[in-house]
Design a protein around this motif. Structure first.
Motif, PDB file in Angstrom:
ATOM      1  N   ASP A  65      31.994  76.775  87.364  1.00  0.00           N
ATOM      2  CA  ASP A  65      31.093  75.904  87.296  1.00  0.00           C
ATOM      3  C   ASP A  65      31.233  74.952  88.651  1.00  0.00           C
ATOM      4  N   GLU A  66      32.567  74.622  88.882  1.00  0.00           N
ATOM      5  CA  GLU A  66      33.059  73.696  89.891  1.00  0.00           C
ATOM      6  C   GLU A  66      32.484  74.350  91.335  1.00  0.00           C
ATOM      7  N   LYS A  69      29.071  74.152  92.071  1.00  0.00           N
ATOM      8  CA  LYS A  69      28.665  72.643  92.377  1.00  0.00           C
ATOM      9  C   LYS A  69      29.174  72.470  93.894  1.00  0.00           C
TER      10      LYS A  69
END
Length: 131
Positions: A65-66, A69
């Motif tokens: 997820d990081e 992003k």
């Protein structure tokens, strides 16, 4: 002078199971920059047994997820299949075809190089393009 004991008989040494161990390591994978003009080195923490395929399997598992992003991408398909080691060569899962893009090839090569291995079917990349 007389010495006495408390009445407990001696017992042999009792052994238990081995102490639990956890191996946590930082592994290096390479992803494509948001601009699509190069690679960026990413470090992922991994807990468990590590071999030369572990970093490649993390790369094949897809983006975190990081990383999403941050706008990073990968030119490799995410797969649940696992790469395996044959000596110091990484053999990719059957459902992963050899990369056909420049950055996909570099992702595989640089991630394998960071693991001190090579990938079957992927020629070494010249020019030191691994960041």
């Amino acid at each position: 002078m007389t010495l006495t004991a408390c009445g407990i008989r001696p017992t042999p040494v009792l052994t238990g199971a081995e102490a639990p161990t956890v191996s946590s390591r930082s592994l290096t994978i390479f992803l494509v920059k948001p601009e699509g003009d190069g690679l960026v080195r990413r470090t992922r923490e991994y807990t468990g047994s590590v071999d030369i395929t572990t970093a490649m399997n993390l790369l094949l598992a897809g983006l975190t997820d990081e990383e999403k992003k941050l706008g990073l991408t990968t030119e490799l398909p995410a797969t649940a299949g696992k790469a395996v080691a044959v000596l110091d060569v990484i053999v990719m899962p059957e459902d992963v075809k050899p990369p056909d893009t420049k950055w996909g090839l570099f992702q595989v090569h640089c991630t394998a190089l960071a693991s001190r291995a090579t990938v079957a079917g992927v020629a070494p990349v010249q020019g030191g393009l691994c960041p």
